[in-house]
Write an enzyme that holds these catalytic residues in place. Sequence first.
Site, PDB file in Angstrom:
ATOM      1  N   HIS A 159      -1.366  27.376  36.565  1.00  0.00           N
ATOM      2  CA  HIS A 159      -2.147  27.012  35.382  1.00  0.00           C
ATOM      3  C   HIS A 159      -3.213  25.964  35.681  1.00  0.00           C
ATOM      4  CE1 HIS A 159       0.307  29.144  32.279  1.00  0.00           C
ATOM      5  NE2 HIS A 159       1.219  29.076  33.230  1.00  0.00           N
ATOM      6  N   ASP A 367     -10.512  21.021  35.384  1.00  0.00           N
ATOM      7  CA  ASP A 367      -9.462  21.599  34.551  1.00  0.00           C
ATOM      8  C   ASP A 367      -9.251  23.052  34.936  1.00  0.00           C
ATOM      9  OD1 ASP A 367      -7.529  21.293  32.589  1.00  0.00           O
ATOM     10  OD2 ASP A 367      -8.936  20.520  31.112  1.00  0.00           O
TER      11      ASP A 367
END
Length: 474
Positions: A159, A367
């Site tokens: 992730h 991110d």
Amino acid sequence: MSRLVVVSNRVPAPKPGGASAGGLAVALSGAMEARGGVWFGWSGDTAPHDAPEPEEARLIVKDKVTYALVDLTERDLEDYYSGFSNRMLWPLFHYRMDLTGFTRVTLGGYYRVNKLFSKLLRKMVEPDDIVWVHDYHLVPLAADLRAAGLKNRMGFYLHIPFPPPDILTVLPNHADIVRGLAAYDVIGFQTPYDVENFETYLRREKLGRRLSGHRFVVHGRAVTVMALPVGIETEAFAKTAQASEKNALVRRAEESLVGRSLIIGVDRLDYSKGIAERIQAFESFLTLDTEWRNRCTYLQITPKSRSDVAEYAQMEREVAELAGRVNGAHADLDWTPIRYVNRAIGRNALAGLYRLARVGLVTPLRDGMNLVAKEFVASQKPKDPGVLLLSRFAGAAHELDGALITNPYDIDGTAGAIARALEMPLDERADRWTRMYERIRNHDVAWWCDSFLKALEQPANDGAEVRPIKKAAG
């Protein structure tokens, strides 16, 4: 249809009267409900340092899903979670080599907990189950399960970003981490850049190569490697935002703005999110575009995170002091430029606040994806949408081409982007929003889940010839 076994660091076990689960938990639970399944991982509870190793996971059964919970000792939590996972892998994979802390003790704890999970999980896995492991905490798990004789199809999804080789090789055991990934049948990343970084690492370290399409050979084993961006429950979130216009907190917030434009940022307190740089950019905006003074308000919602880690506690103080300094320098008697909220806001109210905002600031320094960007888009009013200002270093920037893309390290450039977003005409805002909404509606969290599972259920033998790869020196 095969049963699904999901493994993650934390398990979102159902609790009476608890908060509703997020989109990811809903999607995975839905897949398990359809197939029957097990969700295995840490309970969130800790046992004393000298507690004996558990022999079985604690089970909670709801409908067709079994939640298997494992308590960790204080020592395991310190070494595996706070130590190697979050003081080595997390900062390194977010390109913060200066914040990494490698010790053999925490590395040992990382492998120790993965072996514990393997020992308990393999008692529960049936021969036809497919196993889906999530995130950086659990990279070695499949290798341990394979060593115990399990031949099930196993997939892994990262992730967070996968860094380029020059950064990954800072990790002393980088070759072992990639060898652990090779034990999976399918590896999922957020973006094509992550896949590119993975392939470049294999080539440089002479550990693997691309076969064709999504197929790679890694340490002599054929695996599927794909970029599959995580989505949200787009239509459900849009409906929540629309209904939240009547939410009491949202209505109070709207009344308090007194006609001013709302700029919103929502981030967990983490050095990867670029919160300090964002506040500095807003201050630069107020200085450079003086006509917007007293005409806009910046709301930054930042729940505390990992306050027991020194770097996070220090950052919490620095961000609060920075917001206070900006307010002290620019506020008027009837206007506070920055509203800094250091606690979590409920999902329903948050959706309503997104809907109120003229600008959404999503400007992380790095991110993996950033679902706030997608939630902001989903929440907007179709006839009068706000503008998403998005960091080029967020995974979401690969999908949301209607956003204003910015470099969070360029403070004045971000300040200029804020001004452009506030002044953007309706037709341009609507055009940009429509493109983004179509994307996140067609590629929502259900699409992501189904796409990964479809890849994982493909036959293991695709006819490719796999030759052993010579192990790199060192």
